[in-house]
Design a protein around this motif. Sequence first.
Motif, PDB file in Angstrom:
ATOM      1  N   LEU A   1       5.226 -34.406  -0.160  1.00  0.00           N
ATOM      2  CA  LEU A   1       5.968 -34.006  -1.367  1.00  0.00           C
ATOM      3  C   LEU A   1       7.200 -33.214  -0.964  1.00  0.00           C
ATOM      4  CD1 LEU A   1       2.833 -32.668  -3.270  1.00  0.00           C
ATOM      5  CD2 LEU A   1       3.972 -34.864  -3.692  1.00  0.00           C
TER       6      LEU A   1
ATOM      7  N   ARG B   1       8.291 -30.670  -6.603  1.00  0.00           N
ATOM      8  CA  ARG B   1       8.163 -29.311  -6.059  1.00  0.00           C
ATOM      9  C   ARG B   1       6.746 -28.771  -6.196  1.00  0.00           C
ATOM     10  NH1 ARG B   1      11.457 -25.169  -4.848  1.00  0.00           N
ATOM     11  NH2 ARG B   1      13.291 -26.369  -5.451  1.00  0.00           N
ATOM     12  N   VAL B   2       6.228 -28.232  -5.116  1.00  0.00           N
ATOM     13  CA  VAL B   2       4.933 -27.535  -5.171  1.00  0.00           C
ATOM     14  C   VAL B   2       5.190 -26.140  -5.728  1.00  0.00           C
ATOM     15  CG1 VAL B   2       3.130 -26.506  -3.718  1.00  0.00           C
ATOM     16  CG2 VAL B   2       3.898 -28.859  -3.299  1.00  0.00           C
TER      17      VAL B   2
ATOM     18  N   GLY C   1       9.702 -32.691   3.018  1.00  0.00           N
ATOM     19  CA  GLY C   1      10.023 -34.047   3.506  1.00  0.00           C
ATOM     20  C   GLY C   1      11.297 -34.061   4.320  1.00  0.00           C
TER      21      GLY C   1
HETATM   22  C1  LIG Z   1      23.775 -26.207  11.801  1.00  0.00           C
HETATM   23  C2  LIG Z   1      22.572 -26.824  12.446  1.00  0.00           C
HETATM   24  C3  LIG Z   1      22.738 -27.689  13.517  1.00  0.00           C
HETATM   25  C4  LIG Z   1      21.611 -28.252  14.117  1.00  0.00           C
HETATM   26  N1  LIG Z   1      21.800 -29.165  15.114  1.00  0.00           N
HETATM   27  C5  LIG Z   1      20.732 -29.718  15.710  1.00  0.00           C
HETATM   28  C6  LIG Z   1      20.929 -30.703  16.704  1.00  0.00           C
HETATM   29  O1  LIG Z   1      22.046 -31.132  16.989  1.00  0.00           O
HETATM   30  N2  LIG Z   1      19.822 -31.206  17.312  1.00  0.00           N
HETATM   31  C7  LIG Z   1      18.570 -30.766  17.014  1.00  0.00           C
HETATM   32  O2  LIG Z   1      17.629 -31.217  17.656  1.00  0.00           O
HETATM   33  N3  LIG Z   1      18.350 -29.875  16.024  1.00  0.00           N
HETATM   34  C8  LIG Z   1      19.395 -29.347  15.363  1.00  0.00           C
HETATM   35  N4  LIG Z   1      19.216 -28.460  14.344  1.00  0.00           N
HETATM   36  C9  LIG Z   1      17.847 -28.099  13.946  1.00  0.00           C
HETATM   37  C10 LIG Z   1      17.231 -29.119  12.994  1.00  0.00           C
HETATM   38  O3  LIG Z   1      18.174 -29.596  12.085  1.00  0.00           O
HETATM   39  C11 LIG Z   1      16.065 -28.459  12.255  1.00  0.00           C
HETATM   40  O4  LIG Z   1      15.178 -27.922  13.187  1.00  0.00           O
HETATM   41  C12 LIG Z   1      15.291 -29.448  11.385  1.00  0.00           C
HETATM   42  O5  LIG Z   1      16.146 -30.229  10.595  1.00  0.00           O
HETATM   43  C13 LIG Z   1      14.334 -28.681  10.489  1.00  0.00           C
HETATM   44  O6  LIG Z   1      13.648 -29.611   9.688  1.00  0.00           O
HETATM   45  P1  LIG Z   1      12.540 -29.146   8.660  1.00  0.00           P
HETATM   46  O7  LIG Z   1      11.885 -30.360   8.146  1.00  0.00           O
HETATM   47  O8  LIG Z   1      11.665 -28.139   9.316  1.00  0.00           O
HETATM   48  O9  LIG Z   1      13.336 -28.379   7.517  1.00  0.00           O
HETATM   49  P2  LIG Z   1      14.199 -29.020   6.269  1.00  0.00           P
HETATM   50  O10 LIG Z   1      14.965 -30.200   6.682  1.00  0.00           O
HETATM   51  O11 LIG Z   1      14.931 -27.873   5.699  1.00  0.00           O
HETATM   52  O12 LIG Z   1      13.058 -29.510   5.300  1.00  0.00           O
HETATM   53  C14 LIG Z   1      12.286 -28.639   4.513  1.00  0.00           C
HETATM   54  C15 LIG Z   1      12.009 -29.349   3.203  1.00  0.00           C
HETATM   55  O13 LIG Z   1      11.051 -28.606   2.462  1.00  0.00           O
HETATM   56  C16 LIG Z   1      11.313 -28.839   1.095  1.00  0.00           C
HETATM   57  N5  LIG Z   1      10.674 -27.807   0.271  1.00  0.00           N
HETATM   58  C17 LIG Z   1      10.962 -26.500   0.199  1.00  0.00           C
HETATM   59  N6  LIG Z   1      10.169 -25.894  -0.706  1.00  0.00           N
HETATM   60  C18 LIG Z   1       9.351 -26.835  -1.221  1.00  0.00           C
HETATM   61  C19 LIG Z   1       8.329 -26.832  -2.215  1.00  0.00           C
HETATM   62  N7  LIG Z   1       7.998 -25.727  -2.861  1.00  0.00           N
HETATM   63  N8  LIG Z   1       7.716 -28.014  -2.505  1.00  0.00           N
HETATM   64  C20 LIG Z   1       8.046 -29.164  -1.869  1.00  0.00           C
HETATM   65  N9  LIG Z   1       9.021 -29.207  -0.922  1.00  0.00           N
HETATM   66  C21 LIG Z   1       9.660 -28.066  -0.597  1.00  0.00           C
HETATM   67  C22 LIG Z   1      12.846 -28.791   1.018  1.00  0.00           C
HETATM   68  O14 LIG Z   1      13.315 -29.448  -0.153  1.00  0.00           O
HETATM   69  C23 LIG Z   1      13.249 -29.469   2.307  1.00  0.00           C
HETATM   70  O15 LIG Z   1      13.602 -30.828   2.153  1.00  0.00           O
HETATM   71  C24 LIG Z   1      20.314 -27.916  13.674  1.00  0.00           C
HETATM   72  C25 LIG Z   1      20.155 -27.069  12.571  1.00  0.00           C
HETATM   73  C26 LIG Z   1      21.283 -26.549  11.955  1.00  0.00           C
HETATM   74  C27 LIG Z   1      21.131 -25.697  10.745  1.00  0.00           C
END
Ligand SMILES: Cc1cc2nc3c(=O)[nH]c(=O)nc-3n(C[C@H](O)[C@H](O)[C@H](O)COP(=O)(O)OP(=O)(O)OC[C@H]3O[C@@H](n4cnc5c(N)ncnc54)[C@H](O)[C@@H]3O)c2cc1C
Length: 560
Positions: A44, A194-195, A23
């Motif tokens: 989830l 958590r899955v 999420g």
């Molecule tokens: C330092 C930094 C700076 C950045 N700056 C920028 C920016 O300025 N502009 C931009 O466009 N992008 C930026 N990014 C990139 C951007 O933040 C990411 O690409 C994006 O937030 C990734 O989102 P996500 O949903 O893929 O991952 P996440 O936000 O990590 O979400 C993954 C989720 O999966 C959940 N999860 C894991 N395992 C399970 C499980 N077994 N069951 C259920 N849930 C689970 C976790 O709890 C987590 O909430 C930056 C990234 C970083 C690290």
Amino acid sequence: MRPRDQQLQGIAGKSFDVCVIGGGATGAACSLDAQLRGLRTVMLDAGDFAGATSSAATKIVHGGVRYLEEAIKDVDPKEYHVVVRALHERVRMLNNAPHLTRQLAFVVPSYHWLNAAYLDIGLKIYDWLAGSARIAPSKYVSREETLERMPNLKQEGLIGSVQYADGQFDDARYCLALAQTFSEAGGNALNYARVTEFGRNSAGRLSSVHVTENRAGKQFVVNAKVFINATGPFTDAIRTLATPTVHKRMRLSKGAHILFPRDVFPCKDAMLIPKTDDGRVLFVVPWRGRLLVGTTEQEVTPDEEYFVSREDVDFMLGQLNKYLEHPVKASQIVSGFAGARPLVSAGENESTQKIARDDVIEVDAKSGLISIMGGKWTTHRAMAEDTVAAAQKALGVPVTESPTRSHVLHGGEGFSNDLSEKLTAAFPISKETARHLAAKFGTAAWKVLELTKGGANLGQPILSGSPQIQAEVVYCVREELAATIEDILARRIGVQFYSWRDAIRCAPPVGKLMAQELQWSNDQTQAAVEAYVGKINHYLEKAGLEQETPSGAAGRASAD
Ligand SMILES: Cc1cc2nc3c(=O)[nH]c(=O)nc-3n(C[C@H](O)[C@H](O)[C@H](O)COP(=O)(O)OP(=O)(O)OC[C@H]3O[C@@H](n4cnc5c(N)ncnc54)[C@H](O)[C@@H]3O)c2cc1C
């Protein structure tokens, strides 16, 4: 969103078309897209929505000036594609949540004519690539005007600067707005779920997930026809859970940020430091009453804890101070945060700095799991559009157009820039509170303020003099599935990013309000406050700063 017990009732043991695991930005966007296309969807998350990378971004809505430079140097059409796609998504992201985004001018100071010319040409290409999605044209700014706009910029040798436009957004609130909009569209969302395992049908295809919910302490199964793995840094763990023999594809790169009071570098524009000692860029950005500086790049693993280390602090201060007339000190740091970029690697020898911020959709032929890997916050919507198209194919239904390109998110409906004035006209609140509520909740601020009519001091500040009011805590528990003190102080009302010390002072009153809403016992409340204070003190210690105790002394948890 409906309360936790109702969400649980609607999810545990139930069947869906699509189950989205994760999420964060990617999972919330996939969930919204799928639900709006008429697929019955459940989302989830193992922790809080936006609890991982999606609240640790630099908060810039951008095509990526640095990636454009890489694309030009490498003559790589794939890298161009990443920049152009993000430039187009930038405008959609700004339009779909006007309360959580704004345009921002970025100034790149230059100390050599050749360098200024190089930047000017590069940024003209950035403008040109944006085409109709251009926000404002880049331009050269004279030395005098640059110093007028950035009075603490190092003067010696300054030629002038080049200015370009990108956007800025509230990452955690944007993710919550996606989750809320998904819920309003009929989707089911649950955090702290958590899955842990997949169930399969007789053909070996995924048919269910086992879920451990750690607030009510429940374990249950959720059935679905298609599973989307949107777990960012944890993608490989879910891929392996589905098919243990898959090769790992993720490379994680930690990025840290530190925040300072605004007066250390008074400026309403952002500054881009074009070349750090390790060959990257560093952003210096005004952010909700603070100056946000970041970021770093260091390869990490998924099981590590990500925090701002003393080394991160020293590195960023070293880079920043080269550009300041009056240097800043570590003791002026008020807060910080770090997260892991989920990057998709071409191979082990590739440096994380060089990995393009593109996304990859993988459909596991054996299990049917769809994994969406990599990407950026700016491209979350486009990534979701493609992922849900893959889910429709897997479901054997026609691929329909994504409705999210111009779908206004929760809090953005009817929003106008004078919302805070309308709030102060209707409720007895300070201008700071009104501005804070409008910026965090958009038009949902009306609902927050409705709660103050019920008496019980909900219109009062959380801390004396703070813009954040008690009603926000109640609203976030009732409407946004906030379940911990950190959910409130970090991602929902932003105090933790404004000031670690204010966040510590806010913990006891926030704990008390949550206890009333969630029927916590005194022991549970005390444990929740102690755990939160311990966590923030741990952050202070890791960053090399003095720790703090939650004294009864009145503090100020301040302004947006
Ligand atoms: C330092 C930094 C700076 C950045 N700056 C920028 C920016 O300025 N502009 C931009 O466009 N992008 C930026 N990014 C990139 C951007 O933040 C990411 O690409 C994006 O937030 C990734 O989102 P996500 O949903 O893929 O991952 P996440 O936000 O990590 O979400 C993954 C989720 O999966 C959940 N999860 C894991 N395992 C399970 C499980 N077994 N069951 C259920 N849930 C689970 C976790 O709890 C987590 O909430 C930056 C990234 C970083 C690290």
